[in-house]
Write a protein that holds these residues in place. Structure first.
Motif, PDB file in Angstrom:
ATOM      1  N   GLU A  39       0.804  -1.217   0.000  1.00 57.00           N
ATOM      2  CA  GLU A  39       0.000   0.000   0.000  1.00 57.00           C
ATOM      3  C   GLU A  39       0.842   1.275   0.000  1.00 57.00           C
ATOM      4  O   GLU A  39       0.409   2.283  -0.568  1.00 57.00           O
ATOM      5  N   CYS A  40       1.977   1.242   0.620  1.00 53.66           N
ATOM      6  CA  CYS A  40       2.783   2.464   0.750  1.00 53.66           C
ATOM      7  C   CYS A  40       3.971   2.488  -0.208  1.00 53.66           C
ATOM      8  O   CYS A  40       4.162   3.463  -0.933  1.00 53.66           O
ATOM      9  N   ILE A  41       4.761   1.441  -0.209  1.00 58.63           N
ATOM     10  CA  ILE A  41       5.988   1.438  -1.024  1.00 58.63           C
ATOM     11  C   ILE A  41       5.673   1.228  -2.497  1.00 58.63           C
ATOM     12  O   ILE A  41       6.045   2.050  -3.346  1.00 58.63           O
ATOM     13  N   LEU A  42       5.000   0.135  -2.832  1.00 53.95           N
ATOM     14  CA  LEU A  42       4.751  -0.153  -4.248  1.00 53.95           C
ATOM     15  C   LEU A  42       3.806   0.866  -4.875  1.00 53.95           C
ATOM     16  O   LEU A  42       3.989   1.255  -6.031  1.00 53.95           O
ATOM     17  N   GLU A  43       2.808   1.302  -4.146  1.00 54.06           N
ATOM     18  CA  GLU A  43       1.910   2.329  -4.680  1.00 54.06           C
ATOM     19  C   GLU A  43       2.679   3.628  -4.921  1.00 54.06           C
ATOM     20  O   GLU A  43       2.468   4.296  -5.934  1.00 54.06           O
ATOM     21  N   SER A  44       3.579   3.979  -4.022  1.00 52.77           N
ATOM     22  CA  SER A  44       4.405   5.180  -4.210  1.00 52.77           C
ATOM     23  C   SER A  44       5.313   5.032  -5.423  1.00 52.77           C
ATOM     24  O   SER A  44       5.470   5.973  -6.208  1.00 52.77           O
ATOM     25  N   LEU A  45       5.898   3.859  -5.570  1.00 53.24           N
ATOM     26  CA  LEU A  45       6.745   3.605  -6.738  1.00 53.24           C
ATOM     27  C   LEU A  45       5.935   3.733  -8.026  1.00 53.24           C
ATOM     28  O   LEU A  45       6.378   4.372  -8.992  1.00 53.24           O
ATOM     29  N   ALA A  46       4.742   3.169  -8.045  1.00 53.04           N
ATOM     30  CA  ALA A  46       3.893   3.264  -9.235  1.00 53.04           C
ATOM     31  C   ALA A  46       3.571   4.720  -9.559  1.00 53.04           C
ATOM     32  O   ALA A  46       3.610   5.129 -10.725  1.00 53.04           O
ATOM     33  N   ARG A  47       3.303   5.522  -8.551  1.00 54.61           N
ATOM     34  CA  ARG A  47       2.984   6.930  -8.779  1.00 54.61           C
ATOM     35  C   ARG A  47       4.190   7.683  -9.333  1.00 54.61           C
ATOM     36  O   ARG A  47       4.040   8.510 -10.241  1.00 54.61           O
ATOM     37  N   ALA A  96      12.889  -1.630  -4.423  1.00 56.67           N
ATOM     38  CA  ALA A  96      11.813  -0.704  -4.772  1.00 56.67           C
ATOM     39  C   ALA A  96      12.178   0.734  -4.401  1.00 56.67           C
ATOM     40  O   ALA A  96      11.976   1.663  -5.188  1.00 56.67           O
ATOM     41  N   VAL A  97      12.737   0.913  -3.213  1.00 57.82           N
ATOM     42  CA  VAL A  97      13.127   2.253  -2.769  1.00 57.82           C
ATOM     43  C   VAL A  97      14.264   2.788  -3.653  1.00 57.82           C
ATOM     44  O   VAL A  97      14.250   3.963  -4.041  1.00 57.82           O
ATOM     45  N   GLU A  98      15.201   1.931  -3.999  1.00 54.85           N
ATOM     46  CA  GLU A  98      16.296   2.342  -4.877  1.00 54.85           C
ATOM     47  C   GLU A  98      15.756   2.767  -6.251  1.00 54.85           C
ATOM     48  O   GLU A  98      16.165   3.798  -6.793  1.00 54.85           O
ATOM     49  N   LEU A 100      12.737   3.832  -6.953  1.00 57.20           N
ATOM     50  CA  LEU A 100      12.016   5.082  -6.767  1.00 57.20           C
ATOM     51  C   LEU A 100      12.978   6.263  -6.742  1.00 57.20           C
ATOM     52  O   LEU A 100      12.764   7.273  -7.421  1.00 57.20           O
ATOM     53  N   ASN A 101      14.064   6.125  -5.977  1.00 57.74           N
ATOM     54  CA  ASN A 101      15.055   7.200  -5.893  1.00 57.74           C
ATOM     55  C   ASN A 101      15.711   7.481  -7.241  1.00 57.74           C
ATOM     56  O   ASN A 101      15.924   8.644  -7.606  1.00 57.74           O
ATOM     57  N   GLU A 102      16.009   6.425  -7.988  1.00 63.26           N
ATOM     58  CA  GLU A 102      16.588   6.595  -9.327  1.00 63.26           C
ATOM     59  C   GLU A 102      15.612   7.308 -10.257  1.00 63.26           C
ATOM     60  O   GLU A 102      16.023   8.136 -11.089  1.00 63.26           O
ATOM     61  N   THR A 103      14.351   6.997 -10.135  1.00 65.88           N
ATOM     62  CA  THR A 103      13.335   7.614 -10.978  1.00 65.88           C
ATOM     63  C   THR A 103      13.189   9.097 -10.660  1.00 65.88           C
ATOM     64  O   THR A 103      13.070   9.921 -11.561  1.00 65.88           O
ATOM     65  N   VAL A 104      13.240   9.431  -9.380  1.00 67.10           N
ATOM     66  CA  VAL A 104      13.189  10.846  -8.990  1.00 67.10           C
ATOM     67  C   VAL A 104      14.403  11.578  -9.552  1.00 67.10           C
ATOM     68  O   VAL A 104      14.271  12.687 -10.083  1.00 67.10           O
ATOM     69  N   LYS A 105      15.570  10.952  -9.469  1.00 69.38           N
ATOM     70  CA  LYS A 105      16.778  11.572 -10.039  1.00 69.38           C
ATOM     71  C   LYS A 105      16.623  11.804 -11.543  1.00 69.38           C
ATOM     72  O   LYS A 105      17.038  12.834 -12.054  1.00 69.38           O
ATOM     73  N   ALA A 106      16.030  10.851 -12.224  1.00 67.88           N
ATOM     74  CA  ALA A 106      15.822  10.990 -13.676  1.00 67.88           C
ATOM     75  C   ALA A 106      14.889  12.170 -13.969  1.00 67.88           C
ATOM     76  O   ALA A 106      15.055  12.850 -14.989  1.00 67.88           O
TER      77      ALA A 106
END
Length: 109
Positions: A39-47, A96-98, A100-106
């Motif tokens: 609910e929190c990690i994967l949903e955040s990654l998807a967003r 997943a957190v890694e 997400l962080n890479e995607t934000v950097k992109a």
């Protein structure tokens, strides 16, 4: 609010969400840990992935995700959904957190 600001806000929340998953795992609360993870990690990654690839569908989360994303993104995310042990959950959490962080950097580029 622009795309990068939204992504960074999600990224900031994930720091806390990660702790929730790990705390539940350490306490032996498997259902609680997996619930936070999904609910929190994967949903955040998807967003965040949506912000990068389909920002017009940011609010969709996982809805139509298979259709909207590349096969590689879908395949990688499916691997993160599969958890069968505490060790796998913790490993997938870190990946997943890694990601997400890479995607934000992109998005910063």
């Amino acid at each position: 609010v622009n795309v990068l600001e939204q992504a960074k806000a999600i990224q900031a929340k994930v720091i806390l969400y990660r702790v929730w998953v790990l705390k539940a795992l350490r306490r032996g609360h498997w259902l609680e840990a997996t619930s936070y993870y999904h609910e929190c990690i994967l949903e955040s990654l998807a967003r965040v992935l949506r912000l990068r690839y389909t920002p017009e569908k940011f609010e969709y989360g996982f809805k139509h995700f298979d259709q909207d994303m590349s096969d590689d993104v879908v395949k990688q995310l499916k691997m993160l959904v599969e958890i069968d042990s505490s060790e796998r959950l913790e490993s997938n959490l870190n990946q997943a957190v890694e990601w997400l962080n890479e995607t934000v950097k992109a998005l910063e580029k």
